[in-house]
Design a protein around this motif. Sequence first.
Motif, PDB file in Angstrom:
ATOM      1  N   ALA A   1     102.290  50.987  27.299  1.00  0.00           N
ATOM      2  CA  ALA A   1     101.301  51.710  26.501  1.00  0.00           C
ATOM      3  C   ALA A   1     101.932  52.910  25.792  1.00  0.00           C
ATOM      4  CB  ALA A   1     100.165  52.169  27.417  1.00  0.00           C
TER       5      ALA A   1
ATOM      6  N   SER B   1      97.499  44.431  22.973  1.00  0.00           N
ATOM      7  CA  SER B   1      96.375  45.278  23.378  1.00  0.00           C
ATOM      8  C   SER B   1      95.835  46.047  22.182  1.00  0.00           C
ATOM      9  CB  SER B   1      96.821  46.278  24.441  1.00  0.00           C
ATOM     10  OG  SER B   1      97.233  45.624  25.609  1.00  0.00           O
ATOM     11  N   VAL B   2      94.671  46.648  22.410  1.00  0.00           N
ATOM     12  CA  VAL B   2      93.979  47.424  21.384  1.00  0.00           C
ATOM     13  C   VAL B   2      94.935  48.427  20.725  1.00  0.00           C
ATOM     14  CG1 VAL B   2      92.195  49.189  21.098  1.00  0.00           C
ATOM     15  CG2 VAL B   2      91.746  47.178  22.519  1.00  0.00           C
TER      16      VAL B   2
ATOM     17  N   LYS C   1     111.294  48.984  34.454  1.00  0.00           N
ATOM     18  CA  LYS C   1     111.461  48.120  35.632  1.00  0.00           C
ATOM     19  C   LYS C   1     111.311  46.674  35.180  1.00  0.00           C
ATOM     20  CE  LYS C   1     106.605  48.613  36.974  1.00  0.00           C
ATOM     21  NZ  LYS C   1     105.674  49.012  38.022  1.00  0.00           N
TER      22      LYS C   1
HETATM   23  C1  LIG Z   1      91.253  45.161  25.472  1.00  0.00           C
HETATM   24  C2  LIG Z   1      92.607  45.708  25.789  1.00  0.00           C
HETATM   25  O1  LIG Z   1      93.513  45.721  25.016  1.00  0.00           O
HETATM   26  S1  LIG Z   1      92.733  46.244  27.368  1.00  0.00           S
HETATM   27  C3  LIG Z   1      94.184  47.163  27.558  1.00  0.00           C
HETATM   28  C4  LIG Z   1      95.190  46.482  28.349  1.00  0.00           C
HETATM   29  N1  LIG Z   1      96.005  47.451  29.035  1.00  0.00           N
HETATM   30  C5  LIG Z   1      97.141  47.953  28.534  1.00  0.00           C
HETATM   31  O2  LIG Z   1      97.556  47.640  27.427  1.00  0.00           O
HETATM   32  C6  LIG Z   1      97.895  48.893  29.416  1.00  0.00           C
HETATM   33  C7  LIG Z   1      99.285  48.358  29.698  1.00  0.00           C
HETATM   34  N2  LIG Z   1      99.872  48.994  30.860  1.00  0.00           N
HETATM   35  C8  LIG Z   1     100.959  49.788  30.805  1.00  0.00           C
HETATM   36  O3  LIG Z   1     101.490  50.059  29.745  1.00  0.00           O
HETATM   37  C9  LIG Z   1     101.452  50.279  32.148  1.00  0.00           C
HETATM   38  O4  LIG Z   1     101.576  51.668  32.074  1.00  0.00           O
HETATM   39  C10 LIG Z   1     102.794  49.608  32.572  1.00  0.00           C
HETATM   40  C11 LIG Z   1     102.566  48.100  32.692  1.00  0.00           C
HETATM   41  C12 LIG Z   1     103.890  49.892  31.567  1.00  0.00           C
HETATM   42  C13 LIG Z   1     103.266  50.192  33.892  1.00  0.00           C
HETATM   43  O5  LIG Z   1     102.248  50.081  34.826  1.00  0.00           O
HETATM   44  P1  LIG Z   1     102.546  50.363  36.392  1.00  0.00           P
HETATM   45  O6  LIG Z   1     103.675  49.514  36.846  1.00  0.00           O
HETATM   46  O7  LIG Z   1     101.235  50.218  37.101  1.00  0.00           O
HETATM   47  O8  LIG Z   1     103.080  51.829  36.399  1.00  0.00           O
HETATM   48  P2  LIG Z   1     102.459  53.097  37.146  1.00  0.00           P
HETATM   49  O9  LIG Z   1     101.078  53.368  36.586  1.00  0.00           O
HETATM   50  O10 LIG Z   1     102.601  52.890  38.603  1.00  0.00           O
HETATM   51  O11 LIG Z   1     103.381  54.278  36.647  1.00  0.00           O
HETATM   52  C14 LIG Z   1     104.667  54.539  37.207  1.00  0.00           C
HETATM   53  C15 LIG Z   1     105.212  55.765  36.505  1.00  0.00           C
HETATM   54  O12 LIG Z   1     105.528  55.442  35.145  1.00  0.00           O
HETATM   55  C16 LIG Z   1     104.759  56.251  34.236  1.00  0.00           C
HETATM   56  N3  LIG Z   1     104.276  55.395  33.179  1.00  0.00           N
HETATM   57  C17 LIG Z   1     103.497  54.292  33.315  1.00  0.00           C
HETATM   58  N4  LIG Z   1     103.259  53.748  32.115  1.00  0.00           N
HETATM   59  C18 LIG Z   1     103.895  54.504  31.211  1.00  0.00           C
HETATM   60  C19 LIG Z   1     103.998  54.450  29.812  1.00  0.00           C
HETATM   61  N5  LIG Z   1     103.422  53.470  29.121  1.00  0.00           N
HETATM   62  N6  LIG Z   1     104.726  55.385  29.183  1.00  0.00           N
HETATM   63  C20 LIG Z   1     105.334  56.380  29.901  1.00  0.00           C
HETATM   64  N7  LIG Z   1     105.255  56.479  31.229  1.00  0.00           N
HETATM   65  C21 LIG Z   1     104.555  55.556  31.885  1.00  0.00           C
HETATM   66  C22 LIG Z   1     103.597  56.793  35.071  1.00  0.00           C
HETATM   67  O13 LIG Z   1     103.111  57.995  34.562  1.00  0.00           O
HETATM   68  C23 LIG Z   1     104.248  56.937  36.423  1.00  0.00           C
HETATM   69  O14 LIG Z   1     105.011  58.103  36.416  1.00  0.00           O
HETATM   70  P3  LIG Z   1     105.153  59.020  37.751  1.00  0.00           P
HETATM   71  O15 LIG Z   1     105.827  58.143  38.781  1.00  0.00           O
HETATM   72  O16 LIG Z   1     105.984  60.171  37.308  1.00  0.00           O
HETATM   73  O17 LIG Z   1     103.770  59.390  38.149  1.00  0.00           O
END
Ligand SMILES: CC(=O)SCCNC(=O)CCNC(=O)[C@H](O)C(C)(C)COP(=O)(O)OP(=O)(O)OC[C@H]1O[C@@H](n2cnc3c(N)ncnc32)[C@H](O)[C@@H]1OP(=O)(O)O
Length: 220
Positions: free
Chosen positions: A192, A155-156, A215
């Motif tokens: 992220a 990712s970015v 997870k």
């Molecule tokens: C062009 C581009 O590059 S587009 C960009 C593409 N997108 C990305 O790179 C984003 C990647 N996504 C992530 O990193 C996500 O956070 C994931 C996959 C790690 C987890 O996503 P999900 O399973 O949907 O987690 P969800 O949002 O439900 O969060 C669950 C809990 O973990 C926490 N959490 C989620 N991600 C993170 C993280 N990266 N770091 C710390 N805590 C996190 C949340 O705050 C939440 O905490 P809470 O229960 O106390 O409220």
Amino acid sequence: MNKKVIIIGGEGNGGVIAACIEDNRKRFGDLEWEVAGFVNDYETQVCGYPVLGGTDDVQELLKNPDYHFMWGIHMIGRNILTEKTFRKVNIPRERFATIVHKTAFVADSAVLEPGVFVMSNCYVGAQARLGQCSLMMANSLVGHNTTVGPLCHFSVGSITSSYITIGLCSDVTLGAKVIEKVKIGDFAVAGAGSLVTHNIPDYEIHVGTPAKFMKRVRED
Ligand SMILES: CC(=O)SCCNC(=O)CCNC(=O)[C@H](O)C(C)(C)COP(=O)(O)OP(=O)(O)OC[C@H]1O[C@@H](n2cnc3c(N)ncnc32)[C@H](O)[C@@H]1OP(=O)(O)O
């Protein structure tokens, strides 16, 4: 030269790939590739381009030897399905394009396998290898002597250091950093903003600084 590329996916990664091709053409005068359209199971057009068929139509599209393909489907945390879809469409390796934005740096000794995408301001270090159809989004870095398997996604703003091994269909997500010599398995995710200091086993999502197990990825 105007070779025709069909992008498989939607406006997320697929739209970025199309924008890169257009920018290379318009701003840098690189006419090697032109976007013929998209393959998408749900839309009739994507980012103003025609949808030429769904994933079930790819074998028919392959009959036209003028068409090359880019793989733009990538579902972070759900990549078992991404890889299953990739296997289903069954595109021969030699029919993939390789697209690199003109502002990216790719070392001479780095290897980009077919289908690799490298967006603007990326860096790929010496002796690095990016596996088939891996995608590097803007401002992502992959250091020297790092080996990346097929279908991975950076990712970015992610930074993947040197002597790292990454398996099949894994992610280094937004702004994540991976220190040198770490191993990231298959279908694994560095969440992220994370700082990855230890190996991430297959199918696991790690987040935080330093990154810890959060997870397992979805299996559906
Ligand atoms: C062009 C581009 O590059 S587009 C960009 C593409 N997108 C990305 O790179 C984003 C990647 N996504 C992530 O990193 C996500 O956070 C994931 C996959 C790690 C987890 O996503 P999900 O399973 O949907 O987690 P969800 O949002 O439900 O969060 C669950 C809990 O973990 C926490 N959490 C989620 N991600 C993170 C993280 N990266 N770091 C710390 N805590 C996190 C949340 O705050 C939440 O905490 P809470 O229960 O106390 O409220």
